[in-house]
Write an enzyme that holds these catalytic residues in place. Structure first.
Site, PDB file in Angstrom:
ATOM      1  N   ASN A  12       0.956  -1.228   0.148  1.00 40.04           N
ATOM      2  CA  ASN A  12      -0.027   0.102   0.150  1.00 40.04           C
ATOM      3  C   ASN A  12       0.760   1.183  -0.047  1.00 40.04           C
ATOM      4  O   ASN A  12       1.511   1.429   0.876  1.00 40.04           O
ATOM      5  CB  ASN A  12      -0.912   0.090   1.239  1.00 40.04           C
ATOM      6  CG  ASN A  12      -1.733   1.331   1.414  1.00 40.04           C
ATOM      7  OD1 ASN A  12      -1.767   1.877   0.284  1.00 40.04           O
ATOM      8  ND2 ASN A  12      -2.133   1.410   2.451  1.00 40.04           N
ATOM      9  N   LYS A  14      -0.121   4.325   0.011  1.00 43.95           N
ATOM     10  CA  LYS A  14      -0.623   5.549   0.484  1.00 43.95           C
ATOM     11  C   LYS A  14      -0.505   6.646  -0.461  1.00 43.95           C
ATOM     12  O   LYS A  14      -0.494   6.537  -1.861  1.00 43.95           O
ATOM     13  CB  LYS A  14      -0.046   5.490   1.875  1.00 43.95           C
ATOM     14  CG  LYS A  14      -0.319   4.193   2.634  1.00 43.95           C
ATOM     15  CD  LYS A  14       0.091   4.460   3.980  1.00 43.95           C
ATOM     16  CE  LYS A  14      -0.049   3.238   4.857  1.00 43.95           C
ATOM     17  NZ  LYS A  14       0.197   3.559   6.194  1.00 43.95           N
ATOM     18  N   HIS A 104      -9.401   0.842   5.448  1.00 48.06           N
ATOM     19  CA  HIS A 104      -8.146   1.067   6.261  1.00 48.06           C
ATOM     20  C   HIS A 104      -8.130   1.962   7.321  1.00 48.06           C
ATOM     21  O   HIS A 104      -8.925   3.003   7.443  1.00 48.06           O
ATOM     22  CB  HIS A 104      -6.978   1.652   5.086  1.00 48.06           C
ATOM     23  CG  HIS A 104      -5.760   1.649   5.502  1.00 48.06           C
ATOM     24  ND1 HIS A 104      -5.174   2.590   6.377  1.00 48.06           N
ATOM     25  CD2 HIS A 104      -4.599   0.712   5.358  1.00 48.06           C
ATOM     26  CE1 HIS A 104      -3.873   2.201   6.517  1.00 48.06           C
ATOM     27  NE2 HIS A 104      -3.671   1.160   5.858  1.00 48.06           N
ATOM     28  N   GLU A 106      -6.419   4.440   8.315  1.00 53.10           N
ATOM     29  CA  GLU A 106      -6.335   5.903   8.006  1.00 53.10           C
ATOM     30  C   GLU A 106      -7.646   6.430   7.406  1.00 53.10           C
ATOM     31  O   GLU A 106      -8.060   7.592   7.699  1.00 53.10           O
ATOM     32  CB  GLU A 106      -5.241   6.083   7.298  1.00 53.10           C
ATOM     33  CG  GLU A 106      -3.876   5.965   7.982  1.00 53.10           C
ATOM     34  CD  GLU A 106      -2.688   5.462   6.844  1.00 53.10           C
ATOM     35  OE1 GLU A 106      -1.766   5.194   7.323  1.00 53.10           O
ATOM     36  OE2 GLU A 106      -2.797   5.700   5.541  1.00 53.10           O
ATOM     37  N   GLU A 174      -4.644  -5.371  10.621  1.00 52.41           N
ATOM     38  CA  GLU A 174      -3.690  -4.086  10.833  1.00 52.41           C
ATOM     39  C   GLU A 174      -4.031  -3.538  12.147  1.00 52.41           C
ATOM     40  O   GLU A 174      -4.819  -2.764  12.281  1.00 52.41           O
ATOM     41  CB  GLU A 174      -3.823  -3.360   9.876  1.00 52.41           C
ATOM     42  CG  GLU A 174      -3.391  -3.605   8.418  1.00 52.41           C
ATOM     43  CD  GLU A 174      -2.954  -2.522   7.691  1.00 52.41           C
ATOM     44  OE1 GLU A 174      -1.852  -2.469   6.907  1.00 52.41           O
ATOM     45  OE2 GLU A 174      -3.924  -1.634   7.319  1.00 52.41           O
ATOM     46  N   GLY A 180       3.426   1.639  11.465  1.00 52.52           N
ATOM     47  CA  GLY A 180       4.228   2.703  11.275  1.00 52.52           C
ATOM     48  C   GLY A 180       5.301   2.865  12.778  1.00 52.52           C
ATOM     49  O   GLY A 180       6.001   3.745  12.734  1.00 52.52           O
ATOM     50  N   SER A 220       4.030  -2.947  10.536  1.00 56.00           N
ATOM     51  CA  SER A 220       5.536  -2.672  10.786  1.00 56.00           C
ATOM     52  C   SER A 220       6.051  -4.091  10.093  1.00 56.00           C
ATOM     53  O   SER A 220       7.130  -4.476  10.685  1.00 56.00           O
ATOM     54  CB  SER A 220       5.713  -2.694  12.109  1.00 56.00           C
ATOM     55  OG  SER A 220       5.841  -1.220  12.618  1.00 56.00           O
ATOM     56  N   GLY A 242       5.053   1.168   4.807  1.00 58.25           N
ATOM     57  CA  GLY A 242       6.023   1.989   4.603  1.00 58.25           C
ATOM     58  C   GLY A 242       7.296   1.149   3.842  1.00 58.25           C
ATOM     59  O   GLY A 242       8.002   1.560   2.744  1.00 58.25           O
TER      60      GLY A 242
END
Length: 262
Positions: A12, A14, A104, A106, A174, A180, A220, A242
């Site tokens: 992903n 983002k 998600h 976010e 998640e 993160g 992570s 990330g």
């Protein structure tokens, strides 16, 4: 990881990488995995670029016949109309997207999406022939108050109303507290939640769908820990954030079978 379910490693992106950067990344990823002689039947690889990159990714994947799937990071619950800024599932399907992320953390946190919103988006994805990747997970506060499984199970149950037995979907667990943070859940923690989610899927959609549905872990994820998660029987892959923006790292995660788990 069950041998009956094809492992699924998804990145992903983002709000990162423009359309030119996305072309370079996907092309280099395909070359890297080809040079590594990755068995593309043994693991499915997917990326979730920003909406503005999708046409570029579609053209590259299609013209070079690359073994990489792709999807949207979100979709509208509406099919068309006066909904400025919204992206219809029909548009995603028209760009050959196979998957779409829904729910998600976010989106839930920054855009106020509810479980009811997610249910409508799951329905929209199914209407347009897209495979929903439903994200569920608890915050640190939820974890302390309710335990690890309560909130993800509630989110799953309330979002799956539109899903019929036999329909394909993917569930991504998640834990918000791990995303993160550099501090992932332990493989056993992730497995405990995954087996509970699979039991809920079986109850809602039948044993066959429960057994066939792929459950991913996200939060992570790195090349140094992916093999530990993948050895768990109910974890079938990873939704990577990330680390999916780092070419070598993401390619290494995809090749989890080469990592030794001590």
């Amino acid at each position: 990881m069950s041998t009956a379910r094809t492992p699924f490693i998804a990145g992903n992106w983002k709000m990162n990488l423009d359309h030119l950067q996305s072309i370079a990344f996907v092309q280099k990823l395909a070359w890297t995995l080809r040079d590594a002689k990755l068995d593309t039947k043994a693991v499915e690889v997917a990326v979730f670029p920003p909406f503005t990159d999708l046409r570029s990714v579609q053209t590259l994947v299609g013209s070079d016949d690359l073994p990489i799937a792709f999807g949207g990071q979100d979709l509208s619950r509406f099919d068309s109309g006066a909904y400025t800024g919204e992206i219809s599932g029909a548009f995603l399907k028209g760009l050959d997207c196979r998957y779409v992320l829904i729910g998600h953390s976010e989106r839930r946190e920054y855009h106020g999406e509810t479980d009811a919103d997610c249910a409508e988006k799951v329905a929209a994805a199914i209407r347009h022939g897209l495979i929903p990747v439903l994200c569920v997970g608890e915050t640190a506060e939820d974890l302390e108050r309710h335990g690890a499984s309560a909130i993800p199970v509630k989110q799953l149950r309330e979002a799956l109303g539109p899903v019929q037995r036999g329909q394909e979907l993917v569930v991504a667990y998640e834990p918000v507290w791990a995303i993160g943070s550099g501090q992932p859940a332990t493989p056993q923690q992730a497995q405990d939640v995954a087996v509970t989610l699979r039991g809920e899927l079986a109850e809602l959609l039948g044993d066959e769908t429960g057994a066939a549905t792929r459950i991913l872990y996200g939060g992570s994820v790195k090349s140094s820990n992916i093999a530990s998660f993948m050895r768990e029987p109910d974890i079938d892959g990873a939704l990577v954030g990330g680390a999916s923006l780092q070419l070598d790292e993401f390619a290494s995660i995809v090749q989890f079978q080469k990592h030794v788990v001590l």
